[in-house]
Design an enzyme around this catalytic site. Structure first.
Site, PDB file in Angstrom:
ATOM      1  N   GLN A  73       0.833  -1.211   0.000  1.00  0.00           N
ATOM      2  CA  GLN A  73       0.000   0.000   0.000  1.00  0.00           C
ATOM      3  C   GLN A  73       0.874   1.270   0.000  1.00  0.00           C
ATOM      4  O   GLN A  73       0.509   2.278   0.597  1.00  0.00           O
ATOM      5  CB  GLN A  73      -0.952  -0.014   1.200  1.00  0.00           C
ATOM      6  CG  GLN A  73      -2.156  -0.907   1.004  1.00  0.00           C
ATOM      7  CD  GLN A  73      -3.048  -0.454  -0.165  1.00  0.00           C
ATOM      8  OE1 GLN A  73      -3.187   0.716  -0.438  1.00  0.00           O
ATOM      9  NE2 GLN A  73      -3.650  -1.412  -0.859  1.00  0.00           N
ATOM     10  N   SER A  74       1.995   1.225  -0.673  1.00  0.00           N
ATOM     11  CA  SER A  74       2.908   2.368  -0.693  1.00  0.00           C
ATOM     12  C   SER A  74       2.298   3.582  -1.394  1.00  0.00           C
ATOM     13  O   SER A  74       1.886   3.503  -2.555  1.00  0.00           O
ATOM     14  CB  SER A  74       4.195   1.961  -1.417  1.00  0.00           C
ATOM     15  OG  SER A  74       4.964   3.093  -1.743  1.00  0.00           O
ATOM     16  N   ASN A  75       2.284   4.699  -0.684  1.00  0.00           N
ATOM     17  CA  ASN A  75       1.849   5.963  -1.295  1.00  0.00           C
ATOM     18  C   ASN A  75       2.901   6.475  -2.264  1.00  0.00           C
ATOM     19  O   ASN A  75       2.586   7.093  -3.272  1.00  0.00           O
ATOM     20  CB  ASN A  75       1.636   7.018  -0.210  1.00  0.00           C
ATOM     21  CG  ASN A  75       0.646   6.542   0.825  1.00  0.00           C
ATOM     22  OD1 ASN A  75      -0.494   6.253   0.485  1.00  0.00           O
ATOM     23  ND2 ASN A  75       1.082   6.430   2.073  1.00  0.00           N
TER      24      ASN A  75
END
Ligand SMILES: *Cc1c(COP(=O)(O)O)cnc(C)c1O
Length: 326
Positions: A73-75
């Site tokens: 879920q890396s921004n």
């Protein structure tokens, strides 16, 4: 102005407002917010500022492919995928975890932006980048590597520039902040704020709240940030040197670990949503805000202080977290 190649990807200055209800509720210092969740690139976030310099560098080197890494879920990966799409570059994301059966939050957005996804299990900090870079080269690509979180001396320039932006806003609004508080994780934001504070001569304490207890490049995060602040200062030809006493990183709010939403994070999300109509993200800003709330309750600030909470973005990660939040 920072004298390096950059490409404008966001909309600046990001808004700076007072959190009036939250201030009243906590009955401590005045609390303000800098809305980097509103940088405007694909749901926004602090990585937009770093990517302006990183992709400016990539273009100047005639690279055609971007590769970077992060948690599933890396921004940072989501904003990199969006910026690569905008610039017509191929994007490869080296992600933690295994391929899921359904796509949600940032991972869904990575797909929409057409990024190529490589799943690497426990290795979420780019350990597999060199291997994939070799494959890309043998396929005739010219890849540009962006490290985990975009935190090298080029990406960090984005947050040096952010301090100049803040300084102008403070002058326009006749505001002087005693503290800036924010989520610190791969180090670029923190190092950039430290260099910017010295370069633009603002009298404000830089308080990072640690989010991830793991080491980075074989160092504690504190050590890494000091080193990064020094390499960034050298890049700008500045006569300044940072030491371990120059950094403040508070690791009391790591909670149950990276990406785990506990009671404190949930309280922070609910409080900001219900008092201000502002969304925090479950991984970073919720921990940083939980830290600020706790520090205020423990009377670590003077009532006369003015504290700036730097919202670093991340809100798409709320959706895959739904079951933990309600
Ligand atoms: C990456 C990120 C941070 C941490 O910034 P670093 O420069 O990596 O320390 C904080 N908040 C959000 C939402 C992020 O995506």
């Amino acid at each position: 102005m920072i004298p390096f190649n950059s490409i404008l990807l966001g909309f600046y200055p990001t808004p700076l407002t007072m959190l009036t209800s939250l201030t009243r509720h906590l009955a401590g210092p005045e609390i303000y917010i800098k809305r980097d969740d509103l940088t405007g690139l694909a749901f926004g976030g602090n990585k937009t500022r770093k990517l302006e310099f990183l992709l400016g560098d990539a273009k100047s080197k005639n690279c055609d492919t971007i590769i970077t890494a992060g948690a599933q879920q890396s921004n940072h990966c989501r904003q990199t995928a969006a910026a690569s799409a905008l610039l017509g570059m191929e994007c490869h994301l080296v992600l933690g975890g295994e391929e899921p059966s359904d796509f949600n939050g940032n991972l869904l957005l990575d797909k929409l932006f057409g990024a190529h996804l490589h799943y690497c299990g426990n290795l979420r900090k780019g350990e597999k980048i060199p291997e994939i870079v070799e494959q890309l080269k043998s396929n005739g690509k010219t890849p540009y590597i962006i490290p985990y979180g975009g935190s090298n001396s080029i990406g960090t320039l984005g947050f040096v520039g952010a301090v100049e932006e803040l300084k102008i806003q403070m002058k326009d609004k006749s505001l002087q902040f005693s503290h800036i508080i924010f989520a610190s994780s791969s180090g670029g934001t923190h190092a950039g704020l430290m260099v910017g504070k010295a370069l633009y001569n603002i009298d404000t304490e830089i308080l990072g709240i640690g989010i991830d207890k793991d080491e980075i490049e074989g160092m504690t995060l504190e050590k890494f940030i000091v080193k990064l602040a020094n390499t960034t200062a050298r890049k700008l030809n500045l006569e300044m040197k940072f030491h371990k006493n120059d950094i403040y990183l508070n690791n009391n709010y790591l909670g149950e670990g990276y990406g785990i939403v506990g009671e404190a994070e949930k309280e922070a999300i609910d409080l900001l949503a219900r008092s201000e109509g502002i969304l925090l993200d479950p991984v970073y800003t919720a921990k940083a805000m939980a830290g600020l709330i706790d520090l205020i309750r423990k009377q670590q600030f003077d009532k006369k202080d003015k504290v700036l909470f730097w919202h670093t973005g991340g809100t798409p990660a709320l959706f895959p977290c739904a079951s933990k939040l309600v």
